[in-house]
Design an enzyme around this catalytic site. Structure first.
Site, PDB file in Angstrom:
ATOM      1  N   CYS A 199      13.536  10.636   7.799  1.00 13.61           N
ATOM      2  CA  CYS A 199      13.455  10.292   9.317  1.00 13.61           C
ATOM      3  C   CYS A 199      14.972  10.502   9.925  1.00 13.61           C
ATOM      4  CB  CYS A 199      12.667   9.185   9.604  1.00 13.61           C
ATOM      5  SG  CYS A 199      13.174   7.873   8.314  1.00 13.61           S
TER       6      CYS A 199
ATOM      7  N   GLU B  48       9.310   1.272  10.967  1.00 17.36           N
ATOM      8  CA  GLU B  48      10.240   2.093  10.898  1.00 17.36           C
ATOM      9  C   GLU B  48       9.584   3.671  11.078  1.00 17.36           C
ATOM     10  OE1 GLU B  48      13.714   1.889  10.807  1.00 17.36           O
ATOM     11  OE2 GLU B  48      13.730  -0.187   9.661  1.00 17.36           O
TER      12      GLU B  48
ATOM     13  N   LYS C 106       0.760  -1.134  -0.163  1.00 18.47           N
ATOM     14  CA  LYS C 106       0.053  -0.019  -0.159  1.00 18.47           C
ATOM     15  C   LYS C 106       0.911   1.256   0.037  1.00 18.47           C
ATOM     16  CE  LYS C 106      -1.508   2.841   2.553  1.00 18.47           C
ATOM     17  NZ  LYS C 106      -1.243   4.205   1.587  1.00 18.47           N
ATOM     18  N   PRO C 107       0.841   1.922  -1.107  1.00 19.64           N
ATOM     19  CA  PRO C 107       1.990   2.819  -1.131  1.00 19.64           C
ATOM     20  C   PRO C 107       1.229   4.222  -0.674  1.00 19.64           C
ATOM     21  CG  PRO C 107       1.249   2.357  -3.518  1.00 19.64           C
ATOM     22  CD  PRO C 107       0.561   1.363  -2.558  1.00 19.64           C
TER      23      PRO C 107
ATOM     24  N   SER D 244       5.099   7.807  10.349  1.00 23.65           N
ATOM     25  CA  SER D 244       5.026   8.267  11.519  1.00 23.65           C
ATOM     26  C   SER D 244       4.812   7.615  12.689  1.00 23.65           C
ATOM     27  CB  SER D 244       3.943   9.561  11.466  1.00 23.65           C
ATOM     28  OG  SER D 244       2.727   8.831  11.193  1.00 23.65           O
TER      29      SER D 244
ATOM     30  N   SER E 178      22.597   5.545   4.777  1.00 23.10           N
ATOM     31  CA  SER E 178      21.627   4.756   4.585  1.00 23.10           C
ATOM     32  C   SER E 178      22.477   3.803   3.201  1.00 23.10           C
ATOM     33  CB  SER E 178      20.369   5.344   3.833  1.00 23.10           C
ATOM     34  OG  SER E 178      19.759   5.970   4.797  1.00 23.10           O
TER      35      SER E 178
ATOM     36  N   GLU F 173       9.686  16.395  15.013  1.00 19.15           N
ATOM     37  CA  GLU F 173      10.399  16.221  13.837  1.00 19.15           C
ATOM     38  C   GLU F 173      10.211  17.138  12.889  1.00 19.15           C
ATOM     39  OE1 GLU F 173       9.121  12.226  12.185  1.00 19.15           O
ATOM     40  OE2 GLU F 173      11.289  11.996  11.337  1.00 19.15           O
TER      41      GLU F 173
END
Ligand code: ADP
Length: 486
Positions: A293, A259, A183-184, A238, A450, A390
């Site tokens: 993030c 994540e 599910k994008p 989130s 990353s 954030e």
């Protein structure tokens, strides 16, 4: 070579992918995808509902048994072909990401290289996912372990890295032998749809990867998670949504990978090489317009180097060109949507109202699109919202410290624990910093870490589990222990 964007958009599937077929939503509903730089219309994609989600899970559940029986070499070959195809289509993927998400073409090309790497990495991990064997200590049993796929998975991805967040989940799931429903994010579905077609072109069998685009994420995910055929949910987004999903996952005791948010500290000690610290701080802050993030959220700088560091970082950020990502000279694209722009502006206003000084930026740019100027804030008080929330934007708040203990205390003073960064030339202090920092990842003298070969993930409220590295495939595998008498 610049692509013809209308030809490209016309080549992107816009339906739901269910059992190897692109189909309309059961209700025939669609939703619009827009370019955040211009507000222009890009595409209409299928608006899936809970009913479509159930069909997608039927396909995934029906395909699971046979897919689990495929050889790891077969899965590895599919992933490797997909890696090659993503590279062949690199300019198409990069352009799609710039159009729907806003990042500059240079950054989008970087994401294609990074995102594709998960396909290659897990094509290599697929055939080397060893079990182990031992004799029980008292000598009565042979203990052997083997891996099994967890089963059908729900993969929920965010909009900030539309390709890499999909490949980081899909590739290990394929390698481990799981089927899935992807599910994008509703803001950036096109890259995922194009990627799903690429997986089919690479030879992925029907039903292994199903895609449901939707404006009803809560209903879709709730439907899937309450069905006991689903065995796992992997989510990037989130912390608030992550907590909801963790609660829902408890009903059927689903495996979870989460994540979630971050509030990364970037500590510059007085002995840091400032050439390195300034350049890497710029990257840690400005990669993806700060919409990551892992983005450096708090620059925590020793008072002896504060002046020089802040002056040089300000000069670097002032040198960046803000604009439409499709323009090759653009460094910093727009934020994703109005809400994101308003949030960044309000965090800056709050900090300034509490005494922070604006060294550069501090304002929106232009009338159209969601552009915010690269910003440096100094003398930020600890009670400013920006110290704990954030930012997800191109704003670098600088805090100062005088003792090493104080730096760790400020850095750890957050419920998050994803990325952290440390700049020092002292090898002993480097080691001490890694011991003191309560974060899943520490970059030492580096601002971007990353990598498909590294375990990405957090502690505390930044999440559960790791993506990438040797750890990534474990998230999609169960260990089965086989005992035989000796
Ligand atoms: P962001 O604030 O970065 O957009 P979100 O956590 O809201 O992050 O979104 C990340 C992903 O989670 C997106 O694909 C979004 O559609 C999805 N999502 C949002 N709310 C829910 C929910 N209640 N259940 C399942 N998925 C959700």
């Amino acid at each position: 070579m610049a692509l013809n964007t209308s030809d490209l958009l016309a080549s992107v599937p816009t339906g739901l992918l269910i059992n190897g077929h692109w189909v309309d939503a059961a209700t025939s509903a669609t939703f619009t995808v827009e370019n955040p730089a211009t507000g222009e219309f890009l595409a209409e994609v299928a608006a899936g509902s809970a009913e479509d989600a159930a069909r997608a899970l039927d396909a995934a559940a029906n395909a699971q048994k046979e897919w689990a029986r495929t050889s790891t070499r077969e899965r590895s070959d599919i992933l490797r072909r997909a890696f090659d195809l993503v590279h062949e289509r690199a300019e198409e993927f990069a352009t799609l990401m710039t159009l729907e998400m806003g990042k500059s073409l240079a950054e989008a090309r970087g994401e294609v290289a990074y995102g594709a790497e998960f396909l290659r990495w897990f094509s290599e991990e697929a055939v080397r996912h060893y079990g182990h064997s031992l004799t029980s200590p008292e000598g009565k049993l042979n203990i052997r372990t083997q891996h099994k796929p967890v089963g059908p998975c729900l993969l929920i991805t965010p909009w900030n890295f539309p390709l890499a967040m999909a490949t980081r989940k899909v590739a290990p799931a394929v390698a481990a032998g799981c089927t899935m429903v992807l599910k994008p994010a509703e803001l950036t579905p096109l890259t995922s749809l194009y990627f799903a077609q690429t997986m089919l072109d690479a030879g992925l069998p029907a039903g292994v990867l199903n895609v449901v685009t939707t404006l009803e994420a809560p209903e879709v995910s709730q439907t899937l998670m309450s069905d006991d055929r689903l065995r796992k949910v992997s989510f990037t987004g989130s912390t608030g949504v992550g907590k909801i999903l963790l609660r829902q996952a408890s009903d059927n005791v689903l495996r979870t990978s989460m994540e979630l948010g971050g509030n990364a500290p970037l500590i510059v000690f007085e002995d840091a090489d400032l050439d390195i610290a300034v350049e890497q701080a710029k990257q840690a802050k400005m990669r993806n317009m700060g919409e990551a993030c892992t983005a450096a959220n708090r620059m925590i700088v020793h008072e002896a180097v504060f002046e020089e560091f802040s002056r040089r970082l300000t000069a670097e950020l002032e040198g960046l060109k803000v604009g439409n990502g499709m323009d090759e000279s653009t460094d910093v694209g727009p934020l994703i949507e109005q809400k994101a722009l308003d949030n960044v502006a309000s965090l800056v206003e709050d900090a300034v109202s509490k005494g922070a000084k604006v060294l550069t930026g501090g304002k929106k740019v232009g009338d159209a699109g969601y552009f915010y100027a690269p910003t440096v804030l100094a003398e930020v008080p600890a009670d400013a919202r920006i110290a704990t929330e954030e930012i997800f934007g191109p704003v670098a708040p600088i805090f100062t410290f005088s003792t090493e203990e104080e730096a760790y205390e400020i850095a750890n003073g957050t419920e998050y624990g994803l990325a952290s960064y440390v700049f020092t030339e002292d090898a002993v202090r480097m080691q001490r910093a890694t011991e003191n920092l309560e974060f899943g990842m520490v970059g030492v003298n580096v601002g971007v870490m990353s990598n498909a070969a590294a375990p990405f993930g957090g502690v505390k409220q930044s999440g559960l589990g790791r993506e990438g590295g040797a750890e990534g495939i474990e998230e999609y595998s169960s260990v089965q222990y086989v005992a035989t008498p000796r």
